[in-house]
Structure formats: structure tokens, C-alpha cells
Design an enzyme around this catalytic site. Sequence first.
Site, mmCIF file in Angstrom:
data_model
loop_
_atom_site.group_PDB
_atom_site.id
_atom_site.type_symbol
_atom_site.label_atom_id
_atom_site.label_comp_id
_atom_site.label_asym_id
_atom_site.label_seq_id
_atom_site.Cartn_x
_atom_site.Cartn_y
_atom_site.Cartn_z
ATOM 1 N N GLY A 99 5.502 0.920 -0.724
ATOM 2 C CA GLY A 99 4.973 0.708 0.607
ATOM 3 C C GLY A 99 3.476 0.483 0.528
ATOM 4 O O GLY A 99 2.779 1.141 -0.248
ATOM 5 N N ASP A 100 2.970 -0.443 1.305
ATOM 6 C CA ASP A 100 1.521 -0.608 1.369
ATOM 7 C C ASP A 100 0.936 0.639 2.020
ATOM 8 O O ASP A 100 1.612 1.372 2.752
ATOM 9 C CB ASP A 100 1.158 -1.872 2.143
ATOM 10 C CG ASP A 100 -0.178 -2.439 1.713
ATOM 11 O OD1 ASP A 100 -0.972 -1.704 1.090
ATOM 12 O OD2 ASP A 100 -0.444 -3.617 1.990
ATOM 13 N N TYR A 101 -0.342 0.871 1.764
ATOM 14 C CA TYR A 101 -0.968 2.113 2.195
ATOM 15 C C TYR A 101 -0.810 2.323 3.706
ATOM 16 O O TYR A 101 -1.299 1.530 4.513
ATOM 17 C CB TYR A 101 -2.448 2.110 1.832
ATOM 18 C CG TYR A 101 -2.758 2.408 0.370
ATOM 19 C CD1 TYR A 101 -1.810 2.229 -0.635
ATOM 20 C CD2 TYR A 101 -4.017 2.872 -0.004
ATOM 21 C CE1 TYR A 101 -2.099 2.497 -1.952
ATOM 22 C CE2 TYR A 101 -4.324 3.137 -1.336
ATOM 23 C CZ TYR A 101 -3.360 2.947 -2.307
ATOM 24 O OH TYR A 101 -3.663 3.223 -3.619
#
Length: 769
Positions: free
Chosen positions: A298-300
Site C-alpha cells: 500500500g502507498d503511504y
Amino acid sequence: MNYKNPNLPIEERVKDLLKQMTLDEKVAQMVSVNTEVKDLIVFNSDGSFDIELVKIALPNGIGQITRPSETRGGSSQTSTQDAKPLTPYENAVLTNTIQKYFIEQTRLGIPVIFHEECLHGLAAAHATSFPQPIALAGTFNPELLKEVYRMIAKETRLRGGHQALTPVVDVARDPRWGRVEETFGEDTYLVTQMGKAAVNGFQGDGSFSDNEHVLATLKHFVGHGEPVGGTNTAPANYSERYLREVHLRPFKDLIQNEGVMSLMASYNEVDGVPSHANKWLLNDLLRKEYGFKGFVVGDYYAIREMHQRDGITAHQIANDGKHAAELAINAGVNIELPEPDCYKHIIELLDEGRIEEARIDELVGEMLAVKFKLGLFDNPYVDPKKAEEFCGTEENRELALKAALQSITLLKNKNNCVPISTAKNQSIAVIGPNADRNLLGGYSGTPNYYVSVLEGLKNELGSDCNITYAKGCDITIGGSWVQDEIVLPNAEENQRNIEEAVRTAKKADVIVLAIGGNEQTSREAWSIAHEGDRSDLELFGDQNKLIDALHATGKPIVALVFNGRPLAFNNLVEKADAIFECWYLGQETGVAVSKVLSGEYNPGGKLPISFPRSVGHLPVYYSHKPTARRAYLKDSVSALFPFGFGLSYTSFECSNLRIAKSEMMANESTKVWVDVKNTGERVGDEVVQLYIRDEISSVTRPVKELKDFERITLKPGESKTVELDITPDKLKFYDINMDYIVEPGEFSIMVGSSSMYSDLQTTQLTVLK
């Protein structure tokens, strides 16, 4: 325990380990930790670490550790702390210490993955800093990129890192977007080839047996590079055909052909569904159709943004963080970064029957397989002495300089103004807000070396010429990529600086003007308070005033443009005698530009993205559909500078284009050859480019598409025959039935030095039924 037996197949080791893991241990593998660990490790007076508190905090292990290089306030742009950063030696000792705890003191001894930002160098202190990806793409030299990313991988791995959160293979089609600099440009084929080079550099042969390579992470999946309105994370609501042919293509090719084992989902939505909740994207397409066998990160904070997050325009498709976790897990996001947030609710979701443990086993198993592949169970530690001896050293500067030199692109050279003759021009005025500033762009560390334009010119030409300097104006005051607030300069102060620059210029024979943008005017807009996208692509602030004032002196102007995105600098084109597009050149900036200006090196870069005449001309990418560029009222529809364009200090002639066979079946291949001659007086590089156009098709096709290229070096008078390939895959597209095929018919084959028709020769190919 069978999972510890290195002689068993990875699949058996994963299956055995999963059987022995508790639910808490599985869930721990699905999160990363950031300050939770780094703040608990105490640096004692003797430089040693105290890890006892980590035992309390993480008794069940953990999946990943976020950016260990930033421990102790690591001096990189992703950290705002002021502290003494880790040396490579200390960094390696730290990762060994943490790894030793997880392997030797947790119940099952599952090692951790350390991930780092490695966009154009490890984003840490004491690491080598290369040009930004948009500049590297301008080299049109995949072999060079492979060397660059191999070195980045080695510097990262020797310090203990295992996973690079790059390359960015977004196809950048809107210059307003602040993340253009992170990409390899606007063209799907070029992005794919440069992405391939980066992956091969990072991962080597994929065995990871030499402890010098790391996982590559393709991002951002998908459509992130063409956000609606040019604003970061905006929707990418394009047709499935367009997504497949433009934005998905680099991912598909690299997954199926290059052994990519990690991928990052994108913040944006496609057809109303955020990527982190998109089952069709992450399961049906990625895993089933493309055959992806790795894991999705997951992106931040992107999972949180499916609900809401302070300072963010969130998607609001989830009721809360728990619901967001449910959506992401069912969609196929293996791990939440950068720290536990929504995935803290996994046990609750299991208890409530909203997710199944079998799904958790699938997602955890995919990550464990990669940990085995990396060799972390069998060879988990690094040698701190090797890190100290190699990372960020003087010896590594040679490759950084080579990359910077090949990135520089000459856009204009009126009356052969450059290279600058030191015998003719005894006084050089170095002027501009970017002349004496460190310019690395986003996601940068703090290298041991940085040479500014002013410093480089003084070192290279100072013994022969009188070098004077004036700032001219400020773009922003101070500031950095990570600093939210953008402070604009005082207008009166800028005017005084412009007047000083004019006085300096009048005393000189030639002006070297360093302008463009900086890390604040083009960057990732990660929140409402952290701006980076633009509605105007003109030179920011008072730079045009500075140009006008310097032009009025009558002195020749040689412009060096540093920027993270294409700019519509029409005024500069009109008034400068020479223009170089430099993007961000890394730590060797001043060395590279001085060698180019002196003529020691002949620039040969090409534009990996088209430059618009104004925002009103967007979109401006070259591979448009036939009806997309009819006309504007009393204005040109062409680009200010087109994709693939770049001049040289010498001249080249392409001739005698021929094709191996002008007729072939749809499953066959052919070749074209073209003769290239250096007709000038200097050794130089030319990039020979192959474009293809399907003339009649069941659905509309672009006017031309890049399908091959080769960068060559020729001495004065030297000729070379360049061979370029035409394979079925280069002729395929998604037809009226969404089948990916080669349609029989006529194809125009165009070869030359840029995407402009005037720079291309054409021959025909007929594909038979």
C-alpha cells in the site's frame, strides 16, 4: 522445521511456515513499522544500540521496517529531524541488530524486510545522488540506467536495505502534475525500456545471492501519471483500452518479462474505484491475467485515505479505518505502509467474519515467498565494513557524472553560441536563482558531494576566464522539498537583485543563466498544505523579468534550465541564444554543465516528454489521435519542443532507410536499417528513433508511436548503419473487440532524430491477412 531447510522448494517452505504461525504472527507480517522501532532503539554513548524495548513492542515479529537509514534523524528529504545521520557503517550495524532480534528472539525467527526510497539514489545521508528519472530517461540509454540502478541497489543492500520503492513507471502525460520528475516521461515504450533497465539493475539475475541487489517495486498501479486536472491523486477515469495501451503496458511487460516481485498500488481511482480497493485491478488483472507472483504494498497512508485523513482530499468510500482495511485486504493489498494504522483491525475483521483467514494466508504467503527468495532466512546479515568502503565514495562519482552528462539536452543554439570559447569570452557572468543552489529534486538523500553550477564553472573555466556571479532573483525563499510552506520572495528585494544582475552582466562577455524551478515549485503534493502541482507552466515568479532585463543588455544569454516538469518558457526561447534542459542532474551538476559549456563534452540528450506552448495547449504528448490537433485560433497546435528532440554541437544525417521485407504475415518480424553520418566537426551522440503508424484500423490509433531507439556515438565524418526491430508485439493493439492483435493492413515506418515529421524518413510495411 522444514521452512528453515534451504534445500527445499520455496513453496514447501512457505506452506510449512504458515502452518506454524499464529494469527497474531500472520497479522504482524502485514504491517511495517516506522518510528515505533527507530525511536525505541537508543544510541548509547559508545554508539551501540539498546533493543530491549523492541522486544516488548514487537513480540510477534513484523513484516517490514520503514526506511532504517533515517534512524537518528537521517539527513534525507523525507525526514525533517535535525540530528546526526547514520553513516553507512552505522546503518549496516543497525539493520543487523534489528534483524538479529527478529531472527533469534522471536518464536519463529521470521526475518524483516527493510524498505528504502531509491528514486535516483538511496534517499539517505552518504549515498551517491544521480539525476532524476526524467533526466535519466533523456539519455535514451537503457544500459547506462542499468548501471545506475545497479549501483543504487548495491549502496542500499550493503547498508541492510532489501526493497527499493521504485522505479516509477507511471506514464506522465500532464506537465501540471508535480511528480513528473519521478517518471521516465510521456511515452509508453520509453517508460517500459527504462523501467526494464531499472528493474534489471536493482534485481540483477533475480537470485539475490551476491547480497548486492534489492527488490524493485513498480509504482504506481495505475493511471497516476495522468490525473484529471493535473492534480496529484486525482481520478484516472480513462477507457479500459486507453489504460491498457498506455498506462498498464509498462507494468504488464515488466511483470511478465522481468521477474518483478513487488508493486505499489496508486492513490488515485479508476472508474470510481480507488486502486487500493480495486479487485479487478489487483486480482483479476494483476494476478490472474498478468500472472503476478509477488506482493502489493500500500502507498503511504493510502488505505486510510479511502476513509478520510486530515489535510487530504480522501475518497470516502470506507466508513472508517477498519472498513478501509477490509476493502484493501479483499482487493489484494498485502501490506500497509509505512506504519500500522488500518491493518491494526485485522483480528477484529476476522472475528466479525468480514474477511477470511484463508485470504490472510494467501497475502502473507506471497510475502514470505519473497523473503525466502531474497535469502533472508539463510543469509540475513550484511558486512558494515563493505558498506563503509563502497557507499557514497569518490569512486562512485564517475558514474554519477556520466549519467549527468548524457542527460543534458540542448534545445537551442543560435549562431553556435555554445560551446563557450574561453579565448573569445574572457568574462562570464553566472546569474540566476539556480546558479549557487543545491538542486537534487524530490526523494533525495544528502550525498557526500555536490557541485553547484557556479562552483563547477569556477573549477572548469576559472583559470581561463573571469567568473562573476549575481543571484538575479529568488524563486522561493529557502525551503526544501519536505517543507510545507512556500515563502515567496520580497518583490523589492528581487528587483534590487535583478538590477545587480544587470550591472554584473554588462561587465561580462557572456551570461550563463541558471533558472527554471526548484524542489518546492514542482513536487509531490501529498496534502492540501504541501503544494506541488501547477495551473501555470510559465517560469515561476520574477524570472521572466530577469530574462527581459538581461536581454536588454545585448549580451548573449546561455540558459541552463533546472526543473522537475516541462515548462512553457516562450520568453526564454525568444531571448536566449542557447538553452539547455538540465532537469535535476544529481550531485555532479556543476561538473557536468561546465564540461558541456566548455565543449569538453558534446550534449546528446533528447526530451522524454513534450514541452507545451502554454497550459491551454495541453495535452501535448506527441502520440495523439489524428483528430486531436486540428487548429487553434491564430496559434500553433504543435509543441514548443517535441518528444525526442535534442540538438548537438555537431550535425547528423540519416539516409538510405530500407526494410528487410515490405510484406509479412501478422506473426512475423522484420527489420529496418538506416545509415547515420556525423557531418560536423565534433564527436557526438545521436539517438535514432523508430516510430510506427497503423494507417487504417478498426479503432483509431495514434499518429505515431515510438517502438525502438538506439543511442550511438560517431566521430566527425564517421557513418554507422543502425538496425531497428519490428516485431508483432510492436504492431499489436486492442481492436474493436478488445482483442490484442495485429490487424492486417498498411503501416508507416518512420525513422529519424525526433518525433517531428520533418526529422523522419518513411517507408511502408504491409501486413497480410
